[in-house]
Design a protein around this motif. Structure first.
Motif, PDB file in Angstrom:
ATOM      1  N   ARG A 133      21.874 -17.707 -51.338  1.00 37.18           N
ATOM      2  CA  ARG A 133      22.008 -16.647 -52.341  1.00 37.18           C
ATOM      3  C   ARG A 133      21.910 -17.199 -53.758  1.00 37.18           C
ATOM      4  N   GLU A 134      22.585 -18.305 -54.026  1.00 41.05           N
ATOM      5  CA  GLU A 134      22.611 -18.863 -55.389  1.00 41.05           C
ATOM      6  C   GLU A 134      21.204 -19.229 -55.876  1.00 41.05           C
ATOM      7  N   ALA A 135      20.456 -19.908 -55.044  1.00 36.52           N
ATOM      8  CA  ALA A 135      19.090 -20.286 -55.424  1.00 36.52           C
ATOM      9  C   ALA A 135      18.206 -19.046 -55.553  1.00 36.52           C
ATOM     10  N   THR A 136      18.407 -18.086 -54.665  1.00 39.68           N
ATOM     11  CA  THR A 136      17.611 -16.856 -54.709  1.00 39.68           C
ATOM     12  C   THR A 136      17.851 -16.104 -56.004  1.00 39.68           C
ATOM     13  N   VAL A 137      19.108 -16.000 -56.412  1.00 46.47           N
ATOM     14  CA  VAL A 137      19.436 -15.323 -57.669  1.00 46.47           C
ATOM     15  C   VAL A 137      18.785 -16.053 -58.838  1.00 46.47           C
ATOM     16  N   ARG A 138      18.864 -17.358 -58.839  1.00 44.38           N
ATOM     17  CA  ARG A 138      18.287 -18.157 -59.932  1.00 44.38           C
ATOM     18  C   ARG A 138      16.762 -17.971 -60.006  1.00 44.38           C
ATOM     19  N   VAL A 139      16.093 -18.097 -58.867  1.00 42.99           N
ATOM     20  CA  VAL A 139      14.632 -18.006 -58.845  1.00 42.99           C
ATOM     21  C   VAL A 139      14.171 -16.590 -59.185  1.00 42.99           C
ATOM     22  N   LEU A 140      14.828 -15.585 -58.638  1.00 39.34           N
ATOM     23  CA  LEU A 140      14.432 -14.205 -58.951  1.00 39.34           C
ATOM     24  C   LEU A 140      14.700 -13.871 -60.417  1.00 39.34           C
ATOM     25  N   GLY A 141      15.787 -14.401 -60.970  1.00 42.82           N
ATOM     26  CA  GLY A 141      16.065 -14.195 -62.394  1.00 42.82           C
ATOM     27  C   GLY A 141      14.938 -14.739 -63.257  1.00 42.82           C
ATOM     28  N   GLU A 142      14.440 -15.910 -62.900  1.00 41.98           N
ATOM     29  CA  GLU A 142      13.311 -16.491 -63.628  1.00 41.98           C
ATOM     30  C   GLU A 142      12.039 -15.667 -63.398  1.00 41.98           C
ATOM     31  N   ALA A 143      11.839 -15.236 -62.177  1.00 38.38           N
ATOM     32  CA  ALA A 143      10.631 -14.460 -61.850  1.00 38.38           C
ATOM     33  C   ALA A 143      10.593 -13.136 -62.605  1.00 38.38           C
ATOM     34  N   LEU A 144      11.742 -12.546 -62.875  1.00 37.09           N
ATOM     35  CA  LEU A 144      11.783 -11.282 -63.617  1.00 37.09           C
ATOM     36  C   LEU A 144      11.332 -11.455 -65.066  1.00 37.09           C
ATOM     37  N   LYS A 145      11.387 -12.655 -65.579  1.00 38.08           N
ATOM     38  CA  LYS A 145      11.015 -12.915 -66.970  1.00 38.08           C
ATOM     39  C   LYS A 145       9.506 -13.029 -67.179  1.00 38.08           C
ATOM     40  N   THR A 146       8.764 -13.197 -66.105  1.00 36.75           N
ATOM     41  CA  THR A 146       7.342 -13.508 -66.191  1.00 36.75           C
ATOM     42  C   THR A 146       6.498 -12.363 -65.675  1.00 36.75           C
ATOM     43  N   PHE A 147       5.520 -11.963 -66.455  1.00 39.14           N
ATOM     44  CA  PHE A 147       4.635 -10.869 -66.069  1.00 39.14           C
ATOM     45  C   PHE A 147       3.976 -11.130 -64.720  1.00 39.14           C
ATOM     46  N   GLU A 148       3.551 -12.366 -64.495  1.00 36.71           N
ATOM     47  CA  GLU A 148       2.814 -12.703 -63.272  1.00 36.71           C
ATOM     48  C   GLU A 148       3.658 -12.602 -62.015  1.00 36.71           C
ATOM     49  N   THR A 149       4.979 -12.714 -62.127  1.00 33.53           N
ATOM     50  CA  THR A 149       5.833 -12.718 -60.932  1.00 33.53           C
ATOM     51  C   THR A 149       6.812 -11.547 -60.875  1.00 33.53           C
ATOM     52  N   ARG A 150       6.837 -10.729 -61.916  1.00 32.61           N
ATOM     53  CA  ARG A 150       7.814  -9.639 -61.985  1.00 32.61           C
ATOM     54  C   ARG A 150       7.660  -8.633 -60.844  1.00 32.61           C
ATOM     55  N   ASP A 151       6.431  -8.222 -60.538  1.00 35.93           N
ATOM     56  CA  ASP A 151       6.209  -7.242 -59.474  1.00 35.93           C
ATOM     57  C   ASP A 151       6.750  -7.742 -58.139  1.00 35.93           C
ATOM     58  N   GLU A 152       6.459  -8.999 -57.825  1.00 38.38           N
ATOM     59  CA  GLU A 152       6.909  -9.573 -56.564  1.00 38.38           C
ATOM     60  C   GLU A 152       8.438  -9.692 -56.539  1.00 38.38           C
ATOM     61  N   ALA A 153       9.038 -10.068 -57.665  1.00 41.84           N
ATOM     62  CA  ALA A 153      10.492 -10.173 -57.729  1.00 41.84           C
ATOM     63  C   ALA A 153      11.149  -8.819 -57.470  1.00 41.84           C
ATOM     64  N   LEU A 154      10.601  -7.772 -58.055  1.00 39.48           N
ATOM     65  CA  LEU A 154      11.159  -6.428 -57.831  1.00 39.48           C
ATOM     66  C   LEU A 154      10.982  -5.996 -56.378  1.00 39.48           C
ATOM     67  N   LEU A 155       9.863  -6.340 -55.789  1.00 39.22           N
ATOM     68  CA  LEU A 155       9.631  -6.034 -54.374  1.00 39.22           C
ATOM     69  C   LEU A 155      10.652  -6.749 -53.497  1.00 39.22           C
ATOM     70  N   LEU A 156      10.880  -8.028 -53.771  1.00 36.12           N
ATOM     71  CA  LEU A 156      11.864  -8.778 -52.991  1.00 36.12           C
ATOM     72  C   LEU A 156      13.262  -8.212 -53.178  1.00 36.12           C
ATOM     73  N   LEU A 157      13.615  -7.863 -54.407  1.00 37.33           N
ATOM     74  CA  LEU A 157      14.941  -7.292 -54.654  1.00 37.33           C
ATOM     75  C   LEU A 157      15.148  -5.996 -53.878  1.00 37.33           C
ATOM     76  N   ALA A 158      14.106  -5.220 -53.746  1.00 33.47           N
ATOM     77  CA  ALA A 158      14.214  -3.973 -52.990  1.00 33.47           C
ATOM     78  C   ALA A 158      14.445  -4.236 -51.509  1.00 33.47           C
ATOM     79  N   ALA A 159      14.053  -5.425 -51.034  1.00 34.19           N
ATOM     80  CA  ALA A 159      14.197  -5.757 -49.620  1.00 34.19           C
ATOM     81  C   ALA A 159      15.455  -6.579 -49.325  1.00 34.19           C
ATOM     82  N   LEU A 160      16.030  -7.191 -50.343  1.00 38.39           N
ATOM     83  CA  LEU A 160      17.228  -8.019 -50.163  1.00 38.39           C
ATOM     84  C   LEU A 160      18.489  -7.184 -50.321  1.00 38.39           C
ATOM     85  N   GLY A 161      19.617  -7.780 -50.045  1.00 35.76           N
ATOM     86  CA  GLY A 161      20.896  -7.087 -50.155  1.00 35.76           C
ATOM     87  C   GLY A 161      21.269  -6.774 -51.585  1.00 35.76           C
ATOM     88  N   THR A 162      22.121  -5.788 -51.729  1.00 33.83           N
ATOM     89  CA  THR A 162      22.516  -5.353 -53.068  1.00 33.83           C
ATOM     90  C   THR A 162      23.390  -6.373 -53.792  1.00 33.83           C
TER      91      THR A 162
END
Length: 164
Positions: free
Chosen positions: A38-67
């Motif tokens: 979880r800790e690494a996932t939060v860190r990596v997704l937080g970084e991915a949300l900052k970047t245009f190239e990875t934001r869509d994928e990060a949001l998709l993953l967040l929709a599939a992961l736990g709240t």
């Protein structure tokens, strides 16, 4: 002959559906290690949300992961929601949170975001989000805050969402 035409027309549709099912299955399998670390996932997704190239994928993953992971990423999600292109998707991701969790975590993050020299569009996006999440007390607080602004367009947000 007509029957064969229908079958050949249906095959590309089935093939697309079959590919989508395979991708969904692969996604589901790939989420297991993300849930375990979880800790690494939060860190990596937080970084991915900052970047245009990875934001869509990060949001998709967040929709599939736990709240619980979504809760940990509320501040960067709110910043992402300020981009009109991503507003609806962030609302949908945050809308998966239990109401009590959203009520506890979203308003403080909204206040912090709005303290960072927010513009009228930022107030509007946050008012829309609070309204969408059913956080009426926080929306009312935002409207009080907006009414006190020197900026006419920010005061307009209060009129649009809080009457008067």
């Amino acid at each position: 002959m007509k029957g064969n035409t229908r079958v050949s027309n249906a095959e590309p549709e089935w093939e697309s559906f079959s590919h989508a099912l395979a991708a969904a299955s692969a996604l589901n399998r790939s989420l297991v290690p993300l849930r375990q670390d979880r800790e690494a996932t939060v860190r990596v997704l937080g970084e991915a949300l900052k970047t245009f190239e990875t934001r869509d994928e990060a949001l998709l993953l967040l929709a599939a992961l736990g709240t619980d992971i979504t809760e940990a990423l509320i501040p960067p999600l709110l910043r992402t929601a300020l981009r009109v292109r991503d507003t609806l998707r962030v609302r949908q991701v945050l809308g998966r949170l239990p109401h009590s969790a959203a009520e506890a975590a979203v308003p403080p993050a909204v206040w912090k975001l709005l303290d960072e020299a927010a513009e009228s569009d930022d107030y509007r996006r946050m008012a829309e989000l609070l309204d969408y999440l059913g956080l009426d007390a926080a929306l009312s607080d935002l409207c009080v805050r907006a009414r006190e602004s020197m900026d006419e367009e920010i005061r307009e947000v209060a009129e649009d969402f809080g009457g008067e």
